[in-house]
Design a protein around this motif. Structure first.
Motif, PDB file in Angstrom:
ATOM      1  N   SER A   1       3.227  -4.179   3.554  1.00 57.87           N
ATOM      2  CA  SER A   1       2.013  -3.706   4.210  1.00 57.87           C
ATOM      3  C   SER A   1       1.221  -4.823   4.862  1.00 57.87           C
TER       4      SER A   1
ATOM      5  N   ILE B   1     -10.518  -2.669   2.090  1.00 54.28           N
ATOM      6  CA  ILE B   1     -10.212  -2.338   0.700  1.00 54.28           C
ATOM      7  C   ILE B   1     -10.841  -3.414  -0.179  1.00 54.28           C
TER       8      ILE B   1
ATOM      9  N   ILE C   1       0.853  -1.185   0.000  1.00 52.92           N
ATOM     10  CA  ILE C   1       0.000   0.000   0.000  1.00 52.92           C
ATOM     11  C   ILE C   1       0.892   1.240   0.000  1.00 52.92           C
TER      12      ILE C   1
ATOM     13  N   ARG D   1      -3.377   4.562  -1.561  1.00 53.84           N
ATOM     14  CA  ARG D   1      -4.432   5.033  -0.660  1.00 53.84           C
ATOM     15  C   ARG D   1      -3.804   5.922   0.400  1.00 53.84           C
TER      16      ARG D   1
END
Length: 171
Positions: free
Chosen positions: A62, A89, A37, A114
């Motif tokens: 992540s 997500i 991410i 994000r």
């Protein structure tokens, strides 16, 4: 107890399962998933593994984990991100950016962009002790210091390079 599907060399489910931690039958494979991410600054969200886990106290990508019995890759990564980081997500329209084959299976890597604050995370304390945003230079330094999971440096560079690609889905 985690029950995982077994796959053949062509990534087709065999209809058989095994219990994670037990020896896998020969010529069978499992499915692993990882998420990288990135934020708008090009930083990668990294997490520090708990002292009670394998690769204890090391920093890692992540999120990652095994696909449970009956789960698709997309279902597995959504569950893992929710469990470990508390982020929901939807990976329905996101394909893995690549799959790494390893001795015992297949590892799908998803990349997403994000922006959020670290305070938005709800860490799964049984698996994750900390999380932070990290530059490529910081991750390389952690690798050099033996404080990051032992990925090849060029592999991590590839993840950062792909994370800069504007074709990656924004969510």
């Amino acid at each position: 107890m985690e029950i995982l599907d077994l796959y053949d060399e062509n990534r087709i489910r065999t209809g058989k399962t095994y219990i994670r931690g037990e020896k896998m039958p020969e010529n069978t494979y499992r499915l692993i998933v990882h998420a990288a991410i990135f934020n708008a600054k090009g930083q990668l969200l990294i997490q520090q593994r708990q002292a009670t886990k394998t690769m204890a106290n090391l920093w890692d990508l992540s999120c990652g984990g095994a696909s449970d019995k009956g789960e698709s890759s997309k279902e597995a990564i959504r569950r893992e991100v929710m469990e470990e980081l508390g982020l929901d997500i939807d990976f329905f329209d996101i394909r893995p950016i690549f799959t790494a084959n390893f001795k015992h299976g297949f590892d799908d890597f998803y990349l997403v962009h994000r922006d959020f604050s670290l305070s938005d995370l709800t860490l799964q304390t049984s698996e994750v002790q900390d999380a932070r945003w990290a530059s490529e230079d910081l991750v390389m330094k952690l690798i050099d210091e033996g404080k990051f999971v032992k990925y090849k440096k060029n592999f991590v560079r590839l993840i950062f390079d792909l994370g800069k690609d504007d074709r990656i889905v924004e969510i």
